[in-house]
Design a protein around this motif. Structure first.
Motif, PDB file in Angstrom:
ATOM      1  N   PHE A  97       4.642   5.966  -4.297  1.00 55.48           N
ATOM      2  CA  PHE A  97       3.485   6.388  -3.498  1.00 55.48           C
ATOM      3  C   PHE A  97       2.566   7.289  -4.332  1.00 55.48           C
ATOM      4  O   PHE A  97       1.335   7.151  -4.313  1.00 55.48           O
ATOM      5  N   ASN A  98       3.173   8.199  -5.088  1.00 54.90           N
ATOM      6  CA  ASN A  98       2.368   9.125  -5.894  1.00 54.90           C
ATOM      7  C   ASN A  98       1.569   8.378  -6.961  1.00 54.90           C
ATOM      8  O   ASN A  98       0.429   8.756  -7.278  1.00 54.90           O
ATOM      9  N   THR A  99       2.151   7.322  -7.502  1.00 51.31           N
ATOM     10  CA  THR A  99       1.415   6.516  -8.495  1.00 51.31           C
ATOM     11  C   THR A  99       0.187   5.899  -7.824  1.00 51.31           C
ATOM     12  O   THR A  99      -0.925   5.929  -8.370  1.00 51.31           O
ATOM     13  N   PHE A 100       0.369   5.360  -6.619  1.00 55.29           N
ATOM     14  CA  PHE A 100      -0.763   4.782  -5.876  1.00 55.29           C
ATOM     15  C   PHE A 100      -1.820   5.853  -5.601  1.00 55.29           C
ATOM     16  O   PHE A 100      -3.024   5.598  -5.690  1.00 55.29           O
ATOM     17  N   ALA A 101      -1.344   7.038  -5.241  1.00 56.88           N
ATOM     18  CA  ALA A 101      -2.283   8.119  -4.883  1.00 56.88           C
ATOM     19  C   ALA A 101      -3.146   8.484  -6.089  1.00 56.88           C
ATOM     20  O   ALA A 101      -4.362   8.665  -5.960  1.00 56.88           O
TER      21      ALA A 101
ATOM     22  N   GLU B 244      -3.869   6.623  -8.625  1.00 55.97           N
ATOM     23  CA  GLU B 244      -4.730   5.477  -8.946  1.00 55.97           C
ATOM     24  C   GLU B 244      -5.798   5.281  -7.866  1.00 55.97           C
ATOM     25  O   GLU B 244      -6.881   4.757  -8.115  1.00 55.97           O
ATOM     26  N   GLY B 245      -5.485   5.658  -6.614  1.00 55.36           N
ATOM     27  CA  GLY B 245      -6.441   5.517  -5.506  1.00 55.36           C
ATOM     28  C   GLY B 245      -6.275   4.229  -4.716  1.00 55.36           C
ATOM     29  O   GLY B 245      -7.077   3.933  -3.835  1.00 55.36           O
TER      30      GLY B 245
ATOM     31  N   PRO C  27      -9.231   9.686  -5.928  1.00 55.68           N
ATOM     32  CA  PRO C  27     -10.241   8.683  -5.559  1.00 55.68           C
ATOM     33  C   PRO C  27     -10.081   8.113  -4.156  1.00 55.68           C
ATOM     34  O   PRO C  27     -10.965   7.396  -3.695  1.00 55.68           O
ATOM     35  N   ASN C  28      -8.994   8.439  -3.460  1.00 55.23           N
ATOM     36  CA  ASN C  28      -8.794   7.856  -2.131  1.00 55.23           C
ATOM     37  C   ASN C  28      -8.539   8.994  -1.141  1.00 55.23           C
ATOM     38  O   ASN C  28      -7.552   9.722  -1.260  1.00 55.23           O
TER      39      ASN C  28
END
Ligand SMILES: Cc1cc2nc3c(=O)[nH]c(=O)nc-3n(C[C@H](O)[C@H](O)[C@H](O)COP(=O)(O)OP(=O)(O)OC[C@H]3O[C@@H](n4cnc5c(N)ncnc54)[C@H](O)[C@@H]3O)c2cc1C
Length: 621
Positions: free
Chosen positions: A494-498, A500-501, A524-525
Motif C-alpha cells: 500500500f505504501n508503495t502505491f501511496a 507512486e500515487g 500525488p494522490n
C-alpha cells in the motif's frame, strides 16, 4: 435508548402474522363487504379480542364504524411522510399523520439532509446544466438492471418530478441550496456530474416552538448550522486553508444566528423541521406514539387503518382517498436482518425502523423487492453491543489509512461510496472473515483529521476491544490476531502505491467522489498516504447502514403492487418502506431522501386524483 411504543399485546411476538377476514354485517346492511384487517405479530385470537375492545361490542365482523374520517392517512413522520402530507393538504385533502414513536422526524431527522435531485433548478446557476436524458443515462449506468423497483418508468417518474417537487416545496417556503462540491458517486460514468446534490439552508427551529422538543434533533448530528460541504472541509479545518475558511464561515453563521435570536440547525434537522413547519402551518394533526397496527381492506381496496393509542387502545380511521405508508424500513428488526441480510445489523437508523408496516402490507398481498439490500456503510460498532453503530465516511477515505480483513489483507477501495464498501465487506466475509474488518490509521491521520467515533469515547472503544493501538505494525498485527508478516506485506505494498500515487489494486483516489473525502495537500494522490509513523490505531468496522432499502414494490405513482403486479387500490408507499428506485446502489448524495420526497409527493397527488374521480362522498375502492 428509546423503545418503540408498540401497542399492547403486539410486542415480543414479531414474525407471527395473522390476517382475518370478517363478513361485514353493516347496521344499514346496504354496503356489506368482504373486509380483512391485518395486524402484525398477533395470532387471530388476539386480533379478535383487540377488535372487540375497539368496537365496544363483541360483534364479529362489524367494521362500518370509524372513529375518524380523513381523505389521506399518512403513516410516518419522516421525509416521505411529511412530503405526502403537505402535498395531500395542498390538493385539498383532509390529512392525518400517524407516528409510532414519541418523537417525529424519523431517520430523516438524524440524517445529513441531502437530496440527490438531478435536473434541479439550482444547477443552471452553478453552470452545470442537466437534462432528463443525461440523468437517466447516468442512472442506467450506475444502477444497471435492479428489477422492477428501479424500472425505467419509476426512474423517469423520479427524474421528471424533481423540478416540480423542488418548486412546490419552495413555494411553501423551503429554502433549497446546492451542495455544490459534492459529486455523483460514479462521476466518471456517462451522465455523471457534480451539482445534483441539494439541501435545505440552516433552519430556525424556534419557529416550531415547543413542538420542536418532540423531534429527534437532539439525537442527531451536531446541533449547529452545518451544511453538507462543511462536513468534509471542517473535518480537516486545521490542515488545509480551504478547511479553515469553511470552518470560520461556520463559526460566523452560528454566531450570526445566535445574535439574531435564532436557533439555526442544518442537515437533517433543517430539512425535517422546515417540512414540519409547513405541516403545522397547514394545520395537519400529527399523532405521536400512535403506530399503525392494522390495514382495513374492503373488496380488495384499502379503505382505512387501525392504529394504537399510547394507552394501548385502538381506533379506526377511514381514509377515503388512500393510505400512504412512509414508515421507514426494518433496520432495527433483528429477526428480519438475520433473515434477509444474514447479519443482525449495525444501524444508524432511528429506533422506529422496525418494518412492521412492510409486514402489514405483505400480509394483504403486497409484493416485496430488494429485501436483501440496505443503505450499507462501514461503521464502528457501538461499545454498548446494542446493535447501534457509528457511520464512518471521511475517516476511511482520508490518506494514511487502509482497511483490512481478519487476515490482514486489503479487499476494496476504502474511498468508494458507502454502499459499495458495505457490499464489499459482506462479499469478502463469504470467503475470509471480514466482519469486523479493521480500519488502520497512522499518526498523521489522527493528528490532522476528525475521527468521529473516537470523539464519542476512545476509552470506551478501547475497553470494548473495538480500538487497538501499537507502536509498530508487527505489534498491532499480534493484537489483532493476524500474521505480522502478512499485515506488514499489505502495508508495504500500500505504501508503495501511496508514494507512486496509484492504487494498482483497487483504484483508490481515481474519481472525483473519492477525492471529495481526500486531502488535497497530500500528493500525488489525495486519498493515499503511507502508513509509516507509529503509533498505529486500528478500529473495528462492520457493515452498518443508514437504513434498509428493500420493501414494498411500488409503481411510478407509488401505488403498492400485489404479487400479480397489480396496484392495491388505496395503498401507497414511499421512502424506505418501499423498494428503492436506486436499486442496489447509491448514485449520488441524497439518494434515499430525494426519492422519498418525490414519491411521497407522487403518492399524494395520485391519491388526490383518485379522490376526485370517486367524488367527495364515495367510499374508496
Ligand atoms: C446519520 C445518517 C445520515 C444520513 N444522511 C443522508 C443524506 O444526507 N441523504 C440521504 O438521502 N439519506 C441519508 N440518510 C438516510 C436517510 O436518512 C433515510 O433513508 C431516510 O430519511 C428515510 O426516510 P423515510 O421517510 O423513509 O423514513 P424515516 O425518516 O425513518 O421516517 C419514518 C417514520 O415512520 C415511523 N414509523 C415506523 N413504523 C410506524 C408505524 N407502524 N406507525 C406509524 N409510524 C411508524 C418511524 O418511527 C419514523 O419516524 C442518512 C441516515 C443516517 C442515519
Amino acid at each position: 435508548m428509546r423503545r418503540e411504543p408498540f401497542g399492547r399485546g403486539l410486542r415480543g411476538q414479531r414474525g407471527r402474522w395473522s390476517a382475518v377476514a370478517f363478513r361485514f354485517a353493516a347496521s344499514g346492511g346496504a354496503w356489506a363487504r368482504r373486509t380483512a384487517i391485518c395486524f402484525p405479530d398477533s395470532p387471530a385470537r388476539a386480533l379478535y379480542s383487540d377488535w372487540t375492545t375497539w368496537s365496544g361490542r363483541p360483534r364479529e365482523g362489524a367494521v362500518n364504524e370509524w372513529d375518524r374520517d380523513v381523505d389521506v392517512l399518512v403513516v410516518g413522520s419522516g421525509a416521505a411522510g411529511l412530503s405526502a402530507a403537505i402535498t395531500a393538504v395542498d390538493a385539498g385533502l383532509r390529512t392525518l399523520v400517524l407516528e409510532s414513536t414519541d418523537r417525529w422526524g424519523g431517520t430523516t431527522n438524524l440524517s445529513g439532509g441531502g437530496l440527490w435531485m438531478p435536473t434541479n433548478p439550482l444547477m443552471e446557476a452553478l453552470g452545470v446544466p442537466d437534462s432528463v436524458d443525461e440523468a437517466l443515462a447516468y442512472m442506467r449506468a450506475a444502477i444497471g438492471d435492479a428489477g422492477p423497483a428501479s424500472s425505467p418508468e419509476r426512474r423517469r417518474a423520479f427524474v421528471e418530478t424533481v423540478p416540480e417537487v423542488f418548486r412546490f416545496l419552495e413555494g411553501y417556503g423551503v429554502r433549497w441550496t446546492a451542495a455544490k462540491d459534492y459529486p455523483d458517486y460514479y462521476p466518471d460514468l456517462p451522465g455523471g456530474k457534480t451539482g445534483r446534490g441539494i439541501e435545505v439552508e440552516p433552519f430556525d427551529t424556534k419557529v416550531l416552538g415547543d413542538w420542536f422538543k418532540k423531534s429527534r434533533s437532539d439525537e442527531s448530528l451536531p446541533l449547529i448550522p452545518l451544511k453538507t460541504d462543511d462536513v468534509w472541509l471542517v473535518s480537516r479545518a486545521w490542515s488545509t486553508p480551504s478547511g479553515f475558511v469553511r470552518g470560520a464561515r461556520l463559526v460566523f453563521r452560528t454566531l450570526g444566528g445566535f445574535l439574531r435570536g435564532k436557533r439555526l440547525y442544518g442537515l437533517g434537522s433543517a430539512l425535517i423541521s422546515s417540512l414540519m413547519a409547513i405541516v403545522r402551518r397547514q394545520g395537519t394533526e400529527v399523532l405521536l406514539s400512535t403506530p399503525l397496527t392494522g390495514l382495513v381492506v374492503e373488496e380488495g381496496a384499502v379503505t382505512g387503518v387501525v392504529a394504537s393509542r399510547p394507552d394501548g387502545s385502538t381506533f379506526r380511521v377511514r381514509a377515503a382517498a388512500g393510505v400512504v405508508l412512509a414508515a421507514g424500513g426494518f433496520a432495527n428488526n433483528r429477526q428480519w436482518r438475520e433473515k434477509y441480510h444474514g447479519i443482525p445489523g449495525y444501524s444508524s437508523a432511528a429506533d422506529g425502523d422496525l418494518g412492521s408496516v412492510i409486514a402489514l402490507a405483505e400480509a394483504i398481498g403486497a409484493q416485496l423487492a430488494l429485501m436483501d439490500d440496505a443503505w450499507w456503510g462501514a461503521s464502528v460498532p457501538s461499545p454498548d453491543a446494542d446493535g447501534k453503530a457509528m457511520f464512518v465516511l471521511g475517516e476511511r477515505s482520508f490518506p494514511f489509512s487502509l482497511v483490512v480483513d481478519s487476515q490482514g489483507d486489503r479487499y476494496t477501495n476504502e474511498s468508494a461510496s458507502y454502499v459499495d464498501v458495505g457490499h464489499a465487506m459482506l462479499e469478502r466475509n463469504k470467503t475470509v472473515p471480514a466482519i469486523p474488518s479493521w480500519l488502520i490509521v497512522e499518526t498523521r491521520h489522527r493528528r490532522r483529521y476528525l475521527f468521529n467515533p473516537l470523539l464519542q469515547g476512545g476509552k470506551r472503544l478501547r475497553d470494548a476491544g473495538i480500538l487497538r493501538k501499537a507502536d509498530t505494525i508487527e505489534e498491532l498485527a499480534r493484537q489483532l490476531g493476524m500474521e505480522p508478516a502478512r499485515l506488514s506485506a499489505t502495508i508495504d505494498r500500500f505504501n508503495t502505491f501511496a508514494r507512486e500515487g496509484t492504487d494498482h489494486d483497487f483504484g483508490r483516489g481515481r474519481t472525483a467522489y473519492d477525492r471529495y473525502y481526500g486531502d488535497p495537500r497530500v500528493r500525488p494522490n489525495p486519498n493515499l498516504g503511507p502508513l509509516e509513523k507509529g503509533p498505529f490505531t486500528a478500529v473495528q468496522i462492520v457493515p452498518g447502514d443508514l437504513g434498509t432499502k428493500g420493501g414494498l414494490l411500488t409503481d411510478a405513482d407509488a401505488r403498492v403492487l400485489d404479487t400479480s403486479d397489480r396496484p392495491i387500490p388505496g395503498l401507497y408507499a414511499a421512502g424506505n418502506t418501499s423498494a428503492s428506485v436506486m436499486g442496489r446502489t447509491y448514485p449520488g448524495p441524497g439518494s434515499t431522501i430525494a426519492p422519498a420526497v418525490v414519491f411521497g409527493y407522487r403518492a399524494a397527488r395520485h391519491a388526490g386524483s383518485r379522490d376526485a374521480a370517486a367524488g367527495p362522498n364515495a367510499p374508496a375502492n
